[in-house]
Design an enzyme around this catalytic site. Structure first.
Site, PDB file in Angstrom:
ATOM      1  N   HIS A  16      40.547  19.639  11.579  1.00 62.33           N
ATOM      2  CA  HIS A  16      40.882  19.180  12.926  1.00 62.33           C
ATOM      3  C   HIS A  16      40.019  19.903  13.939  1.00 62.33           C
ATOM      4  O   HIS A  16      39.882  21.130  13.850  1.00 62.33           O
ATOM      5  CB  HIS A  16      42.358  19.451  13.228  1.00 62.33           C
ATOM      6  N   CYS A  40      13.164  -1.650   2.030  1.00 62.86           N
ATOM      7  CA  CYS A  40      14.071  -0.687   2.662  1.00 62.86           C
ATOM      8  C   CYS A  40      13.320   0.381   3.457  1.00 62.86           C
ATOM      9  O   CYS A  40      13.572   0.581   4.644  1.00 62.86           O
ATOM     10  CB  CYS A  40      14.948  -0.043   1.597  1.00 62.86           C
ATOM     11  N   GLY A  98       0.800  -1.229   0.000  1.00 64.31           N
ATOM     12  CA  GLY A  98       0.000   0.000   0.000  1.00 64.31           C
ATOM     13  C   GLY A  98       0.827   1.271   0.000  1.00 64.31           C
ATOM     14  O   GLY A  98       0.297   2.377  -0.140  1.00 64.31           O
ATOM     15  N   LEU A 121      23.103  -8.526  13.982  1.00 63.82           N
ATOM     16  CA  LEU A 121      23.812  -7.593  14.869  1.00 63.82           C
ATOM     17  C   LEU A 121      23.047  -6.276  15.042  1.00 63.82           C
ATOM     18  O   LEU A 121      23.036  -5.705  16.135  1.00 63.82           O
ATOM     19  CB  LEU A 121      25.234  -7.321  14.351  1.00 63.82           C
ATOM     20  N   GLU A 122      22.391  -5.799  13.974  1.00 57.39           N
ATOM     21  CA  GLU A 122      21.642  -4.537  14.113  1.00 57.39           C
ATOM     22  C   GLU A 122      20.422  -4.731  15.019  1.00 57.39           C
ATOM     23  O   GLU A 122      20.229  -3.983  15.984  1.00 57.39           O
ATOM     24  CB  GLU A 122      21.216  -4.006  12.734  1.00 57.39           C
ATOM     25  N   LEU A 181       4.865   3.057  -1.191  1.00 55.87           N
ATOM     26  CA  LEU A 181       6.052   2.893  -2.042  1.00 55.87           C
ATOM     27  C   LEU A 181       7.306   2.766  -1.164  1.00 55.87           C
ATOM     28  O   LEU A 181       7.265   3.026   0.034  1.00 55.87           O
ATOM     29  CB  LEU A 181       6.166   4.084  -2.995  1.00 55.87           C
ATOM     30  N   ILE A 236      21.701  -8.132   9.833  1.00 59.68           N
ATOM     31  CA  ILE A 236      20.418  -7.987  10.535  1.00 59.68           C
ATOM     32  C   ILE A 236      20.539  -8.483  11.971  1.00 59.68           C
ATOM     33  O   ILE A 236      20.053  -7.841  12.904  1.00 59.68           O
ATOM     34  CB  ILE A 236      19.297  -8.732   9.773  1.00 59.68           C
ATOM     35  N   MET A 247      23.138  -7.660  -1.563  1.00 56.11           N
ATOM     36  CA  MET A 247      21.750  -7.190  -1.444  1.00 56.11           C
ATOM     37  C   MET A 247      21.745  -5.893  -0.640  1.00 56.11           C
ATOM     38  O   MET A 247      21.515  -5.899   0.575  1.00 56.11           O
ATOM     39  CB  MET A 247      20.897  -8.266  -0.783  1.00 56.11           C
ATOM     40  N   HIS A 294      21.606   0.729  -1.763  1.00 55.34           N
ATOM     41  CA  HIS A 294      22.294   1.700  -2.635  1.00 55.34           C
ATOM     42  C   HIS A 294      22.856   1.049  -3.892  1.00 55.34           C
ATOM     43  O   HIS A 294      22.976   1.692  -4.929  1.00 55.34           O
ATOM     44  CB  HIS A 294      23.372   2.474  -1.870  1.00 55.34           C
TER      45      HIS A 294
HETATM   46  P1  NAI Z   1      23.761 -12.011   6.285  1.00 55.43           P
HETATM   47  O1  NAI Z   1      24.134 -12.777   5.083  1.00 55.43           O
HETATM   48  O2  NAI Z   1      24.346 -10.680   6.534  1.00 55.43           O
HETATM   49  O3  NAI Z   1      24.077 -12.887   7.587  1.00 55.43           O
HETATM   50  C1  NAI Z   1      23.552 -14.159   7.802  1.00 55.43           C
HETATM   51  C2  NAI Z   1      24.413 -14.873   8.829  1.00 55.43           C
HETATM   52  O4  NAI Z   1      23.754 -16.069   9.199  1.00 55.43           O
HETATM   53  C3  NAI Z   1      25.786 -15.273   8.308  1.00 55.43           C
HETATM   54  O5  NAI Z   1      26.755 -14.842   9.228  1.00 55.43           O
HETATM   55  C4  NAI Z   1      25.709 -16.786   8.215  1.00 55.43           C
HETATM   56  O6  NAI Z   1      26.952 -17.416   8.461  1.00 55.43           O
HETATM   57  C5  NAI Z   1      24.703 -17.110   9.303  1.00 55.43           C
HETATM   58  N1  NAI Z   1      23.951 -18.359   9.128  1.00 55.43           N
HETATM   59  C6  NAI Z   1      23.425 -18.850   7.987  1.00 55.43           C
HETATM   60  N2  NAI Z   1      22.741 -19.993   8.252  1.00 55.43           N
HETATM   61  C7  NAI Z   1      22.840 -20.212   9.589  1.00 55.43           C
HETATM   62  C8  NAI Z   1      22.345 -21.231  10.476  1.00 55.43           C
HETATM   63  N3  NAI Z   1      21.573 -22.224  10.038  1.00 55.43           N
HETATM   64  N4  NAI Z   1      22.646 -21.129  11.779  1.00 55.43           N
HETATM   65  C9  NAI Z   1      23.417 -20.102  12.242  1.00 55.43           C
HETATM   66  N5  NAI Z   1      23.913 -19.133  11.461  1.00 55.43           N
HETATM   67  C10 NAI Z   1      23.621 -19.181  10.145  1.00 55.43           C
HETATM   68  O7  NAI Z   1      22.156 -11.965   6.262  1.00 55.43           O
HETATM   69  P2  NAI Z   1      21.124 -11.063   7.073  1.00 55.43           P
HETATM   70  O8  NAI Z   1      21.740 -10.492   8.283  1.00 55.43           O
HETATM   71  O9  NAI Z   1      19.909 -11.907   7.214  1.00 55.43           O
HETATM   72  O10 NAI Z   1      20.834  -9.897   6.068  1.00 55.43           O
HETATM   73  C11 NAI Z   1      20.219 -10.202   4.817  1.00 55.43           C
HETATM   74  C12 NAI Z   1      20.615  -9.241   3.741  1.00 55.43           C
HETATM   75  O11 NAI Z   1      20.091  -7.971   3.985  1.00 55.43           O
HETATM   76  C13 NAI Z   1      22.110  -9.122   3.595  1.00 55.43           C
HETATM   77  O12 NAI Z   1      22.421  -9.368   2.268  1.00 55.43           O
HETATM   78  C14 NAI Z   1      22.411  -7.712   3.952  1.00 55.43           C
HETATM   79  O13 NAI Z   1      23.384  -7.173   3.092  1.00 55.43           O
HETATM   80  C15 NAI Z   1      21.084  -6.995   3.799  1.00 55.43           C
HETATM   81  N6  NAI Z   1      20.982  -5.988   4.847  1.00 55.43           N
HETATM   82  C16 NAI Z   1      21.815  -4.920   4.807  1.00 55.43           C
HETATM   83  C17 NAI Z   1      21.805  -3.992   5.806  1.00 55.43           C
HETATM   84  C18 NAI Z   1      22.785  -2.873   5.773  1.00 55.43           C
HETATM   85  O14 NAI Z   1      23.326  -2.592   4.713  1.00 55.43           O
HETATM   86  N7  NAI Z   1      23.072  -2.208   6.884  1.00 55.43           N
HETATM   87  C19 NAI Z   1      20.896  -4.092   6.942  1.00 55.43           C
HETATM   88  C20 NAI Z   1      20.101  -5.269   6.909  1.00 55.43           C
HETATM   89  C21 NAI Z   1      20.139  -6.166   5.882  1.00 55.43           C
END
Ligand code: NAI
Length: 477
Positions: A456, A48, A42, A199-200, A44, A197, A330, A333
């Site tokens: 600085h 993200c 619903g 860690l965030e 745009l 995701i 993924m 940007h």
């Molecule tokens: P991710 O690929 O960053 O991390 C997934 C983690 O899960 C990896 O460390 C992997 O080793 C681990 N993993 C995989 N299978 C597992 C299992 N069965 N048990 C335990 N650990 C396992 O994927 P995430 O955090 O889900 O993010 C998805 C996408 O979204 C990423 O491609 C990311 O680039 C994008 N994203 C980017 C953000 C940013 O630019 N700040 C913020 C949020 C998402």
């Protein structure tokens, strides 16, 4: 087809209004193409704006403020008592930020005369005389058909579900969208995956008071990042109170009464944990379902992504794809840059994306940011390289802020000094990395960064010092 074309005939129809799709639509319209964008949500802005980058950053900002007032402000000589969390207000503010931005894109569509076709877009059949037919299925069951010379698939991605061992019930076993809208702070949140995701969102709920345990299959956090960055972030997040089980294999997550039981194998033993919620964040997969791609004879690659050439062209004439559905990181940007380049190519211009200069950021505190290759990649490629590193603990501005965790690390070619990688953990790293990305775009060297004047006292001086460190001539260390 532009000009006197019928109302439902377009030069370009973009399927998906995320950062890739809506930006492609604006650029295409700027270039004079009659443009429509199909979006079923619903609002745009795609994942993200609605349930990704923007709401998570709003919550990261709010939770950091809460944590700062509780734990850091006293050292500045500011005494505060009675600090309370108002979670409904925090969520309301996040929703308002999202609403403002998604409405803003509606305004940009109106301004650029882009037609928003609301509904689910799919190919209705093969192209006739070079004209594609895109069906838009509405929520009420009706469909409309629209003719277009070109189509851009920009349908993004969705969270990977571990269906066999930890299926989402969106109550106990949750995805990133659910984690943005919890109505109370979980007592114990178990996060599967120490990626971006994990860690965030783990940081958000930790700061708001949850106990957070992260189960990660790899032997380090943020596995694709430079080893020094992974090691530093592990240490910093443990210091902040997050628990990590690295090299752990998840075997199940099952709701039991009012909690959820998490089973996993760690250090050769079968173990289990009880949690209030389990956030599964093990990656995302391209959204290529129900697009009718078979109707135009377009097959996916074995990795589930849409095949494209260097100009975003799929093997089907007139059909392009960008963003999370094609190969590569993924990132919003990256999708935006591809959207602009793709629209320019369709308009007969020379659109291009420099994949070597795309920054990658993790919005924890301190933040993590990088551009270029890691030291591990430099080693495995057998490159001749040199490195320089500078800690924020030796940076005047970081000291004044009281945010001294982290460092800047620069990897440069051993002979030419050309930048190969810039990696940082530190305050505002998400903003600082722009300097490095521009240096990459200009094929810059460590010497270029080292010779550029940096105001600085600023955090950016740590970049200059790390660049000086490449030639072992750091001043403040
Ligand atoms: P991710 O690929 O960053 O991390 C997934 C983690 O899960 C990896 O460390 C992997 O080793 C681990 N993993 C995989 N299978 C597992 C299992 N069965 N048990 C335990 N650990 C396992 O994927 P995430 O955090 O889900 O993010 C998805 C996408 O979204 C990423 O491609 C990311 O680039 C994008 N994203 C980017 C953000 C940013 O630019 N700040 C913020 C949020 C998402």
């Amino acid at each position: 087809m532009s000009g006197d074309a019928a109302a439902n005939q377009f030069d370009v129809i973009i399927i998906g209004a995320g950062p890739g799709g809506y930006v492609a639509a604006i650029r295409a319209a700027q270039l004079g193409l009659k443009t429509a964008c199909v979006e079923s949500r619903g609002t745009l802005g795609g994942t993200c704006l609605n349930v990704g980058c923007i709401p998570s950053k709003a919550l990261l900002q709010s939770s950091e403020a809460f944590s700062h007032v509780q734990h850091k402000i006293a050292e500045h000589g500011v005494r505060v008592s009675g600090v309370e969390l108002d979670l409904p207000q925090m969520m309301k503010r996040k929703d308002e930020v999202v609403k403002g931005l998604t409405r803003g894109i509606e305004g940009l569509f109106r301004k650029n005369k882009i037609t928003w076709l609301q509904g689910h877009g799919r190919f209705a059949g093969p192209a006739k005389a070079g004209i594609h037919q895109v069906a838009v299925d509405k929520a009420d069951g009706s469909s409309t058909i629209h003719a277009t010379k070109t189509v851009i698939i920009a349908t993004g991605s969705e969270p990977v579900e571990l269906k066999a061992i930890a299926p989402f019930d969106h109550k106990f076993v949750i995805d990133s969208t659910d984690a943005l809208a919890l109505d109370k702070v979980p007592g114990h949140l178990v996060v599967i995956g120490a990626g971006v995701i994990g860690l965030e969102m783990g940081s958000v709920w930790k700061r708001l008071g949850a106990k957070v345990t992260v189960i990660e299959a790899a032997d380090r956090v943020l596995p694709p990042m430079d080893g020094a960055v992974s090691a530093a972030m592990h240490k910093i997040l443990v210091k902040q109170g997050m628990e990590f089980l690295l090299g752990a294999k998840l075997t199940g997550a099952k709701p039991e009464g009012k909690s959820v039981r998490v089973d996993f194998e760690h250090e050769g033993a079968k173990k289990d944990l009880k949690a209030d919620k389990v956030l599964v964040a093990v990656g995302r997969r391209p959204n290529t379902f129900k697009l009718g791609m078979e109707a135009i004879g377009l097959s996916l690659q074995p990795n589930g992504r849409v095949p494209v050439d260097g100009h975003f062209k799929t093997p089907v004439a007139g059909v392009y794809a960008i963003g999370d559905v094609i190969d590569g990181l993924m990132l919003a940007h990256k999708a935006e840059d591809e959207g602009i380049a793709c629209a320019e190519i369709i308009a007969g211009k020379a659109g291009h994306v420099n994949y070597d200069a795309i920054p990658n950021v993790v919005y924890t505190w301190p933040e993590v940011a990088s551009v270029g290759i890691t030291e591990e990649q430099a080693k495995s490629k057998g490159l001749d390289y040199k490195t320089g590193q500078f800690p924020f603990a030796a940076n005047g501005r970081a000291k004044a802020m009281g945010d001294t965790d982290g460092f800047v690390k620069i990897i440069a070619d051993g002979k030419t000094d050309r930048l190969l990688g810039v990696h940082m953990v530190g305050p505002n790293a998400s903003e600082l990395i722009a300097e490095a990305a521009i240096a990459f775009e200009f094929a810059g060297s460590a010497e270029d960064l080292a010779r550029s004047s940096h105001a600085h006292p600023t955090l950016a001086e740590a970049i200059k010092e790390a660049a000086l460190g490449v030639d072992k001539r750091t001043i403040h260390m």
